[in-house]
Design a protein around this motif. Structure first.
Motif, PDB file in Angstrom:
ATOM      1  N   LEU A   9      62.346  36.125  45.486  1.00  0.00           N
ATOM      2  CA  LEU A   9      62.812  36.212  44.089  1.00  0.00           C
ATOM      3  C   LEU A   9      62.796  34.835  43.441  1.00  0.00           C
ATOM      4  N   VAL A  45      53.994  37.067  40.461  1.00  0.00           N
ATOM      5  CA  VAL A  45      54.070  37.631  41.816  1.00  0.00           C
ATOM      6  C   VAL A  45      53.952  39.146  41.670  1.00  0.00           C
ATOM      7  N   ARG A  46      52.852  39.706  42.187  1.00  0.00           N
ATOM      8  CA  ARG A  46      52.628  41.149  42.048  1.00  0.00           C
ATOM      9  C   ARG A  46      52.828  41.880  43.369  1.00  0.00           C
ATOM     10  N   PHE A  47      52.782  41.146  44.479  1.00  0.00           N
ATOM     11  CA  PHE A  47      52.936  41.775  45.791  1.00  0.00           C
ATOM     12  C   PHE A  47      53.842  40.916  46.654  1.00  0.00           C
ATOM     13  N   LYS A  48      54.682  41.589  47.440  1.00  0.00           N
ATOM     14  CA  LYS A  48      55.504  40.874  48.400  1.00  0.00           C
ATOM     15  C   LYS A  48      55.342  41.547  49.749  1.00  0.00           C
ATOM     16  N   ALA A  61      59.190  33.893  42.775  1.00  0.00           N
ATOM     17  CA  ALA A  61      58.661  34.604  41.602  1.00  0.00           C
ATOM     18  C   ALA A  61      59.133  33.924  40.319  1.00  0.00           C
TER      19      ALA A  61
END
Lengths: 432, 432
Positions: A33, A46-49, A36
């Motif tokens: 978080l 940030v689109r993927f974790k 991001a």
């Protein structure tokens, strides 16, 4: 097969948090978080974790997936000195680089340890191993250095998992590495992702959503987010990196949220209820004392968590037993006998009693049934009374009924009591 | 390219949490930890976790990746009635199924809403759409049903993101669906993943690790995890699903942890310090009252968060100002003038004062400098004194120095004070 996410991966980021404790050890990943947020301020979304354990093969699988969909991959964790830390080996393995001991990594680590009066042991020396061709990212607060390298057209930034170290390194060397690289490639820097946050209390999530209906015109690339918790409903407006939005439009949307939710909006951004209330007390030169039954000290704890709160918090009485309500805040025995400890009358008496005893401007009280036990035929779990007593002699009480478990009921009660205080302070702000 | 993770994907699980607020909205995903725990009890190991926003294309990318590496994929979130919820559309799209309104899904939802005195609106009716061929998973606590389907040899279990709903559905229909499917395939059910958790206080992480060195013999497939926080260092032993470990061996390793960390071990499993202390107080028939300065009510709050704590917690005095230390718990003005409010003498006086006033068995006190302000030349931020006063007249005090920010110092102070109490209670247990 899914379509490619986007032709330009360079502004798409993925975070990878490494650590078996994040899989099943009870620890949630909060680093991603912060990452991001930091990347968003530089227009990188940030689109993927991903989260994976301390397992070389599994880390390799996740890294290979990440570089296919993101141009920037920020990896955290697994750089420590213990045996299970294997991130550097996994990165070296999948990218086909050798691990080499780098002078600058070793020197930085040795300097840090010397400062702490220690010398690097064998396990710590492993921390100076960096995949060949990588850039060493110094650690200004801890011993393990990080590194950055390019693989399959994506930039990997690899940092320790300790939040304080990760954040300092991301800001001081991770972001400069990324922006410098982008500037040298001749591509313009993307617009920052803008995120505005509004905190509401007292309106159910469905009603918050209904109040905001139609706020964002069709086709405008601003995301509206709602997040309900025991502390209220959080509303967010977020721009993406894919299409830019004019600052004027964002400001008008922000103003729209403020107008539509005015009645319930208590804070914006990173402010909390206790920060807002503390600021009002300080500004109006008022002092406060608490008398808490079912909240058991939570309101006192929240108020005193704010640095500088000793300027306005004098004391708190956690009067859990009936006798303590009489002994600590002068609630008459007959009042408890006649109305019960959970009653509007006792809430008022508690607020008056603590205000007078402490000699402060305001007394604030809560008494209720947090459950699971303690309910009667007429008084269910979740029934809560709060009281506010002012020097002028004015006393306000409020009855509320909350759902949820013991913890949710006490959290909500504390928030409701602080909101009662906030509204009262705002109401008298005109008179000050 | 990475090697295949394992030839048998059927016991490998991946969780996918869907929601833009999980990417950059300040909310961490806690569902996946619960899912890992529930699946682990059935021998299924969560090895990968993914988080993605409410974006159909991105969800499809993540689903396609997941089924390549895991035989069981549990998806949570994005099944709600609001416009941004698009999980069912994304699943239908990538798996090539049509969305059909299913009678059992509609009936379950309508029944639930009727119970709440409502009828489904147009947005909620969307929730009854299920990909064709999928199995409807009823929602016993909320309105949105989930579903399960098989795609590319993997089982997808799709559930709402609300933790209470997710958990109930996972237990009541998700797990039965998975185990039933496995039983019908003729494969034996794997051994449960066993995880033992130990909570220590007072020993730095590096020393905990040193004390446990060599505990697990080489080649034994049991993972040792360490997790440091303000509440101490958590130690875990975890078996994997890949190779089984005999129960006898696990018990001997557990016993090894207990012996090696005996001095610092305060709880096991899901127990917390306040639960352990509460149990000891109840068992010994003792009552307690608190006098808190820098912890501001946190100890009272923690103790009273335990259901049934009214049996032993009488009251708490949050004596933040110097005057309140005198007024609430009888600390002599001269004592504060002579030694300072943050001193061993004042801690002892606070503990004695609250014990006498409340007429309880034990008085427990904390006074310290939580920072960032308040330090003097001789008294740094993090200096904390605690006191324990017993009916016998015995008074114990302890000085501690903590590092960290305001919140860490108050958390650590509360834990240290409760541990002081725990040790004292254990010490007298022999005499009871």
């Amino acid at each position: 097969m899914p379509r490619q996410v986007s032709r330009d991966r360079s502004c798409i980021a993925e975070t990878i948090a490494i650590g078996s404790e994040l899989l099943n050890g009870g620890r949630t990943d909060s680093n991603s978080l912060r990452i991001a947020e930091i990347l968003g301020a530089h227009g990188i979304e940030v689109r993927f974790k991903s989260i994976v354990g301390d397992d070389r093969a599994d880390i390799a699988v996740v890294l290979a997936t990440a570089v296919r969909r993101a141009g920037i991959v920020v990896v955290t964790g697994g750089l420590g000195p213990t045996a299970d830390d294997c991130t550097r080996e996994a990165v070296a393995g999948i990218t086909g680089k050798r691990l080499v001991r780098r002078k600058e990594a070793l020197e930085g680590m040795t300097a840090r340890l010397t400062q702490w009066g220690r010398t690097p042991n064998k396990a710590q020396l492993r921390q100076a191993l960096i995949p060949s061709g990588g850039t060493v990212l110094p650690n200004p607060v801890g011993s393990a250095p990080g590194f950055a390298l390019t693989w399959k057209g994506a930039v990997l930034v690899v940092l320790p998992g300790v939040p304080r170290e990760m954040e300092a390194m991301m800001r001081e060397s991770g972001v400069p590495f990324l922006t410098d690289r982008r500037a040298r490639s001749g591509r313009h820097l993307p617009e920052p992702i803008r995120r505005s946050v509004f905190h509401t209390w007292g309106l159910p999530e469905a009603d918050v959503e209904a109040n905001l209906k139609g706020l964002i015109p069709r086709g405008i690339p601003v995301g509206l987010g709602l997040l309900a918790s025991s502390m209220g409903v959080l509303v967010s407006l977020t721009t993406g990196s894919r299409r830019s939005v004019s600052p004027g439009l964002i400001e008008s949307l922000e103003q729209g949220v403020r107008v539509r939710l005015h009645e319930w909006l208590f804070a914006e951004g990173t402010d909390t209820m206790e920060v807002v209330v503390g600021r009002l007390l300080l500004k109006q030169g008022l002092t406060i004392a608490l008398a808490e039954s079912c909240t058991g000290g939570l309101i006192s704890h929240r108020l005193t968590q704010v640095p500088g709160s000793s300027a306005y918090v004098d004391r708190g009485a956690v009067c859990y037993s009936n006798q303590s309500k009489t002994a600590m805040v002068d609630v008459p025995v007959e009042l408890i006998a006649g109305h019960g400890a959970v009653s509007s009358e006792v809430a008022a008496s508690m607020a008056n009693g603590i205000r007078r005893r402490a000699g402060v401007s305001i007394g604030l009280s809560v008494t209720g049934i947090a459950g699971p036990g303690g309910a009667t035929d007429t008084k269910p779990v979740g029934l809560v009374y709060m009281g506010l007593s002012a020097e002028s002699g004015e006393t306000i009480t409020k009855e509320l009924r909350f759902h949820g478990d013991r913890s949710m009921i006490t959290q909500r009660s504390s928030q409701a009591a602080l909101d009662l205080l906030r509204r009262w302070l705002l109401g008298r702000a005109g008179d000050v």
